[in-house]
Design an enzyme around this catalytic site. Structure first.
Site, PDB file in Angstrom:
ATOM      1  N   ALA A 119       0.855  -0.897  -0.009  1.00 42.49           N
ATOM      2  CA  ALA A 119       0.153  -0.112   0.049  1.00 42.49           C
ATOM      3  C   ALA A 119       0.480   0.757   0.057  1.00 42.49           C
ATOM      4  O   ALA A 119       1.568   1.777   1.506  1.00 42.49           O
ATOM      5  CB  ALA A 119      -0.868  -0.471   0.910  1.00 42.49           C
ATOM      6  N   PRO A 123      -4.656   9.098  -1.917  1.00 39.95           N
ATOM      7  CA  PRO A 123      -6.158   9.900  -3.238  1.00 39.95           C
ATOM      8  C   PRO A 123      -4.460  11.551  -3.599  1.00 39.95           C
ATOM      9  O   PRO A 123      -5.683  11.004  -4.635  1.00 39.95           O
ATOM     10  CB  PRO A 123      -7.329  10.202  -1.992  1.00 39.95           C
ATOM     11  CG  PRO A 123      -6.974   9.288  -0.610  1.00 39.95           C
ATOM     12  CD  PRO A 123      -5.645   8.498  -0.641  1.00 39.95           C
ATOM     13  N   GLY A 126       0.413   9.235  -6.096  1.00 47.28           N
ATOM     14  CA  GLY A 126       0.420   8.517  -7.379  1.00 47.28           C
ATOM     15  C   GLY A 126       1.990   8.108  -7.424  1.00 47.28           C
ATOM     16  O   GLY A 126       2.440   7.607  -7.457  1.00 47.28           O
ATOM     17  N   GLU A 240       8.960  -5.910 -10.419  1.00 44.85           N
ATOM     18  CA  GLU A 240       7.480  -5.126 -10.764  1.00 44.85           C
ATOM     19  C   GLU A 240       7.858  -4.937 -12.802  1.00 44.85           C
ATOM     20  O   GLU A 240       7.441  -5.204 -12.988  1.00 44.85           O
ATOM     21  CB  GLU A 240       7.018  -3.846  -9.927  1.00 44.85           C
ATOM     22  CG  GLU A 240       5.387  -3.973 -10.167  1.00 44.85           C
ATOM     23  CD  GLU A 240       4.637  -3.087  -9.607  1.00 44.85           C
ATOM     24  OE1 GLU A 240       5.502  -2.249  -8.772  1.00 44.85           O
ATOM     25  OE2 GLU A 240       3.537  -2.690 -10.107  1.00 44.85           O
ATOM     26  N   ARG A 241       8.408  -3.832 -12.530  1.00 43.74           N
ATOM     27  CA  ARG A 241       8.913  -3.486 -14.508  1.00 43.74           C
ATOM     28  C   ARG A 241       9.366  -4.544 -15.228  1.00 43.74           C
ATOM     29  O   ARG A 241       8.263  -4.806 -16.395  1.00 43.74           O
ATOM     30  CB  ARG A 241       9.522  -2.382 -14.181  1.00 43.74           C
ATOM     31  CG  ARG A 241       8.905  -1.034 -13.606  1.00 43.74           C
ATOM     32  CD  ARG A 241       9.675  -0.125 -13.618  1.00 43.74           C
ATOM     33  NE  ARG A 241       9.197   1.084 -12.966  1.00 43.74           N
ATOM     34  CZ  ARG A 241       9.298   1.736 -12.544  1.00 43.74           C
ATOM     35  NH1 ARG A 241      11.053   2.326 -12.323  1.00 43.74           N
ATOM     36  NH2 ARG A 241       8.622   2.713 -11.433  1.00 43.74           N
ATOM     37  N   GLY A 347     -17.326  -7.709 -35.147  1.00 45.02           N
ATOM     38  CA  GLY A 347     -18.138  -7.509 -33.885  1.00 45.02           C
ATOM     39  C   GLY A 347     -17.566  -8.446 -32.905  1.00 45.02           C
ATOM     40  O   GLY A 347     -17.680  -8.426 -31.780  1.00 45.02           O
ATOM     41  N   THR A 372       3.152   5.313 -14.341  1.00 41.31           N
ATOM     42  CA  THR A 372       2.907   5.371 -15.885  1.00 41.31           C
ATOM     43  C   THR A 372       4.122   5.638 -16.958  1.00 41.31           C
ATOM     44  O   THR A 372       5.180   5.413 -16.254  1.00 41.31           O
ATOM     45  CB  THR A 372       2.285   7.237 -15.761  1.00 41.31           C
ATOM     46  OG1 THR A 372       3.059   7.974 -15.915  1.00 41.31           O
ATOM     47  CG2 THR A 372       1.309   7.024 -14.465  1.00 41.31           C
ATOM     48  N   SER A 373       3.871   5.624 -17.954  1.00 41.21           N
ATOM     49  CA  SER A 373       4.659   5.547 -19.708  1.00 41.21           C
ATOM     50  C   SER A 373       5.926   7.093 -19.444  1.00 41.21           C
ATOM     51  O   SER A 373       6.697   6.947 -19.348  1.00 41.21           O
ATOM     52  CB  SER A 373       3.846   5.938 -21.063  1.00 41.21           C
ATOM     53  OG  SER A 373       3.037   4.281 -20.394  1.00 41.21           O
ATOM     54  N   GLU A 374       4.677   7.432 -19.075  1.00 37.41           N
ATOM     55  CA  GLU A 374       5.279   8.918 -18.369  1.00 37.41           C
ATOM     56  C   GLU A 374       6.562   9.109 -17.899  1.00 37.41           C
ATOM     57  O   GLU A 374       7.289   9.837 -17.824  1.00 37.41           O
ATOM     58  CB  GLU A 374       4.413  10.603 -18.802  1.00 37.41           C
ATOM     59  CG  GLU A 374       3.381  10.991 -19.934  1.00 37.41           C
ATOM     60  CD  GLU A 374       2.187   9.658 -19.138  1.00 37.41           C
ATOM     61  OE1 GLU A 374       2.159   8.578 -18.077  1.00 37.41           O
ATOM     62  OE2 GLU A 374       1.733   9.610 -20.773  1.00 37.41           O
TER      63      GLU A 374
HETATM   64  C1  LIG Z   1      -5.443  -1.605 -11.479  1.00 37.60           C
HETATM   65  C2  LIG Z   1      -4.814  -0.412 -10.327  1.00 37.60           C
HETATM   66  C3  LIG Z   1      -4.094  -1.186  -9.024  1.00 37.60           C
HETATM   67  C4  LIG Z   1      -3.324  -0.643  -8.320  1.00 37.60           C
HETATM   68  N1  LIG Z   1      -2.633  -1.535  -7.712  1.00 37.60           N
HETATM   69  C5  LIG Z   1      -1.769  -0.953  -6.409  1.00 37.60           C
HETATM   70  C6  LIG Z   1      -1.598  -1.396  -5.827  1.00 37.60           C
HETATM   71  O1  LIG Z   1      -0.677  -2.647  -5.488  1.00 37.60           O
HETATM   72  N2  LIG Z   1      -0.647  -0.489  -4.500  1.00 37.60           N
HETATM   73  C7  LIG Z   1      -0.394   0.789  -4.407  1.00 37.60           C
HETATM   74  O2  LIG Z   1       0.054   1.275  -3.437  1.00 37.60           O
HETATM   75  N3  LIG Z   1      -0.536   1.782  -5.728  1.00 37.60           N
HETATM   76  C8  LIG Z   1      -1.787   0.587  -6.778  1.00 37.60           C
HETATM   77  N4  LIG Z   1      -2.603   1.346  -7.762  1.00 37.60           N
HETATM   78  C9  LIG Z   1      -1.794   2.152  -7.795  1.00 37.60           C
HETATM   79  C10 LIG Z   1      -1.056   3.018  -9.177  1.00 37.60           C
HETATM   80  O3  LIG Z   1       0.920   2.879  -8.908  1.00 37.60           O
HETATM   81  C11 LIG Z   1      -0.751   4.542  -9.612  1.00 37.60           C
HETATM   82  O4  LIG Z   1      -1.980   4.807  -9.941  1.00 37.60           O
HETATM   83  C12 LIG Z   1       0.125   5.286 -10.566  1.00 37.60           C
HETATM   84  O5  LIG Z   1       1.689   4.423  -9.740  1.00 37.60           O
HETATM   85  C13 LIG Z   1      -0.858   6.291 -10.921  1.00 37.60           C
HETATM   86  O6  LIG Z   1      -0.687   7.212  -9.829  1.00 37.60           O
HETATM   87  P1  LIG Z   1      -1.581   7.963  -9.881  1.00 37.60           P
HETATM   88  O7  LIG Z   1      -3.424   7.531 -10.310  1.00 37.60           O
HETATM   89  O8  LIG Z   1      -2.010   8.520  -8.187  1.00 37.60           O
HETATM   90  O9  LIG Z   1      -1.850   9.069 -11.694  1.00 37.60           O
HETATM   91  P2  LIG Z   1      -1.156  10.201 -11.678  1.00 37.60           P
HETATM   92  O10 LIG Z   1       0.053  10.353 -10.351  1.00 37.60           O
HETATM   93  O11 LIG Z   1      -2.106  11.348 -10.637  1.00 37.60           O
HETATM   94  O12 LIG Z   1      -1.324  10.923 -13.106  1.00 37.60           O
HETATM   95  C14 LIG Z   1      -2.302  11.194 -13.734  1.00 37.60           C
HETATM   96  C15 LIG Z   1      -1.180  11.477 -14.684  1.00 37.60           C
HETATM   97  O13 LIG Z   1      -0.188  12.708 -14.755  1.00 37.60           O
HETATM   98  C16 LIG Z   1       1.054  11.882 -15.183  1.00 37.60           C
HETATM   99  N5  LIG Z   1       2.226  12.487 -14.661  1.00 37.60           N
HETATM  100  C17 LIG Z   1       2.189  12.476 -13.182  1.00 37.60           C
HETATM  101  N6  LIG Z   1       3.148  13.318 -13.356  1.00 37.60           N
HETATM  102  C18 LIG Z   1       3.985  13.457 -13.912  1.00 37.60           C
HETATM  103  C19 LIG Z   1       4.928  13.842 -14.320  1.00 37.60           C
HETATM  104  N7  LIG Z   1       6.189  14.467 -13.017  1.00 37.60           N
HETATM  105  N8  LIG Z   1       5.961  13.926 -15.344  1.00 37.60           N
HETATM  106  C20 LIG Z   1       5.082  13.474 -16.763  1.00 37.60           C
HETATM  107  N9  LIG Z   1       3.770  13.496 -16.392  1.00 37.60           N
HETATM  108  C21 LIG Z   1       3.061  12.954 -14.822  1.00 37.60           C
HETATM  109  C22 LIG Z   1       0.814  10.724 -14.980  1.00 37.60           C
HETATM  110  O14 LIG Z   1       1.460  10.201 -16.442  1.00 37.60           O
HETATM  111  C23 LIG Z   1      -0.424  10.436 -15.625  1.00 37.60           C
HETATM  112  O15 LIG Z   1      -0.412  10.768 -17.447  1.00 37.60           O
HETATM  113  C24 LIG Z   1      -2.719   0.122  -8.784  1.00 37.60           C
HETATM  114  C25 LIG Z   1      -3.670   0.462  -9.779  1.00 37.60           C
HETATM  115  C26 LIG Z   1      -4.420   0.746 -10.559  1.00 37.60           C
HETATM  116  C27 LIG Z   1      -5.345   1.308 -11.527  1.00 37.60           C
END
Ligand SMILES: Cc1cc2nc3c(=O)[nH]c(=O)nc-3n(C[C@H](O)[C@H](O)[C@H](O)COP(=O)(O)OP(=O)(O)OC[C@H]3O[C@@H](n4cnc5c(N)ncnc54)[C@H](O)[C@@H]3O)c2cc1C
Length: 390
Positions: A119, A123, A126, A240-241, A347, A372-374
């Site tokens: 964890a 909120p 991320g 993980e990656r 379809g 994320t990819s970014e």
């Molecule tokens: C199905 C699922 C399972 C998951 N399981 C886990 C888990 O077990 N444990 C856990 O801790 N988390 C978990 N996660 C969370 C996951 O790791 C986060 O959703 C992910 O890291 C992205 O964070 P965020 O959702 O807050 O997006 P944000 O950080 O809010 O990003 C939103 C957008 O802004 C972009 N962005 C943000 N900062 C930058 C930057 N500096 N430069 C460029 N672009 C940026 C992002 O790339 C994205 O496009 C899970 C998520 C999902 C959907």
């Protein structure tokens, strides 16, 4: 080597018997049967990179990647929930845990009797891990009280234990930085939200954890040292990656198989659709994606295996950038590949009774979870630029 090949053969048969016939039903129900964790452990899936003294076979990274690839071909949800337990929870314990912690928490998770999760996400935090707000406060009697909220946590509603990242405030009120805590979730002051409704991977439950001044133990619940949480989180990201690349490869394999079968039997204009050049080219593109992702994934898996056998000081400083590049490439190729697979199905590809529809929903996570990819691009560019200045 022979052990490993034998294992992969028996694992495939296990998946054909225990996972494939049920994957669609689990997805519709939105949950996995708990017993699948035990079955995956019993067949040896959890133990591939685990030391023998804790019940593992320690066959190594390559067999582990191969097994992850195979499981992902059959069921992405099982792959992600299993990975959160033995990987996201288990691997940091293996690397940074004390013997006591390993016996108490790592061993039962490896045996599939208990389920783990990690964890980190909150909120408001991320990608920006360092901005998390959850607080672990050490009281005068040295017990530790956790307050805060985590979200999007895989296995949140079924896990027995969690590794929780929180800011540690010691008994003198001093902020000692981000620290990992091993938490038994069976605690009246820890609440779990309902599993969230998701686009894909629906059988792998994801949700919130709420800590309301929950006393979680004392310093014995700290993983690997006070203030080391951020560095530990980053260290586990490489594995993980690599695992998300293995998942992407499994999904691409499944797409290719589904498309070969469908394009051979589906007729249009008096011939099987693969005889139309446009469809044949999509199959060729899909095959090319499979082969390129396979080469890249196993090259990095090999390098990681060699690297982990070296002294820490001799390890490859580029490994983080390589794992980020791999995840970025594999997840993009897989998302594009699944899109082709749905198109080849016409379809039918839009209908839930065809596997490619589930694969299409599921794959989207590969470009988000584990960074994320970014964020991968920022890591890659940052690493290259740093090295260029040396
Ligand atoms: C199905 C699922 C399972 C998951 N399981 C886990 C888990 O077990 N444990 C856990 O801790 N988390 C978990 N996660 C969370 C996951 O790791 C986060 O959703 C992910 O890291 C992205 O964070 P965020 O959702 O807050 O997006 P944000 O950080 O809010 O990003 C939103 C957008 O802004 C972009 N962005 C943000 N900062 C930058 C930057 N500096 N430069 C460029 N672009 C940026 C992002 O790339 C994205 O496009 C899970 C998520 C999902 C959907």
């Amino acid at each position: 080597m022979d052990d490993w090949k034998e294992f992969i053969d028996s694992f495939r048969k296990f998946l054909e018997r225990e996972v494939e016939p049920f994957a669609h039903e689990w997805d519709e129900k939105g949950e996995l049967p708990r017993v699948i964790f035990k079955k995956l452990s019993d067949i040896g899936y959890f133990g591939l990179v685990a030391p023998e003294e804790y019940g593992g076979s320690n066959l190594g990274i390559i067999p582990s990647v191969q097994a992850m690839e195979l499981l992902s071909e059959f069921c992405g949800s099982t792959f992600f929930s299993a990975s959160a337990s033995f990987g996201l929870f288990g691997e940091p314990l293996k690397h940074f845990g004390s013997d006591i912690q390993k016996n108490e928490y790592y061993r039962p998770v490896l045996s599939g009797e208990k389920i783990g999760c990690m964890a980190i996400t909150e909120p408001q935090s991320g990608s920006d891990v360092s901005s998390i707000k959850t607080i672990a406060k050490q009281k005068k009697d040295l017990s530790i009280e956790l307050s805060g909220q985590k979200t999007y946590i895989t296995n949140s509603s079924i896990a027995d234990y969690a590794i929780v990242l929180a800011r540690f405030i010691n008994s003198e009120g001093i902020d000692k930085g981000l620290t990992h805590f091993i938490v038994n979730l069976d605690n009246p002051r820890i609440q779990r939200g309902r599993p969230m409704k998701k686009l894909g991977l629906r059988a792998s439950v994801t949700g919130e954890l709420f800590f309301d001044q929950a006393v979680i133990g004392n310093e014995e619940n700290i993983l690997g040292g006070i203030g080391k949480g951020f560095r530990q989180t980053m260290a586990t990201f490489n594995e993980e990656r690599l695992s998300i690349a293995a998942y992407s490869l499994g999904v691409l394999n499944a797409c290719l198989k589904e498309c070969i079968s469908f394009a051979s039997s589906r007729m249009s204009f008096g011939k099987p659709i693969y005889q139309h050049q446009a469809v044949a080219h999509m199959i060729a593109d899909l095959y090319t994606k499979v082969e390129s992702v396979r080469s890249f994934t196993y090259r990095i898996a090999n390098e990681m295996q060699t690297d982990q056998e070296k002294e820490r000081k001799d390890r490859d400083s580029e490994m983080g950038a390589k794992c980020s590049a791999l995840k970025l490439f594999a997840s993009t190729q897989a998302r594009e590949g699944v899109n082709l697979a749905v198109q080849i199905h016409g379809g039918a590809g839009y209908m839930e009774e065809y596997k490619v529809a589930r694969l299409y929903r599921d794959i989207r996570l590969a470009e988000i979870g584990g960074g994320t990819s970014e964020i991968q691009k920022s890591i890659i560019a940052g690493s290259i630029m740093k090295r260029s200045k040396k």
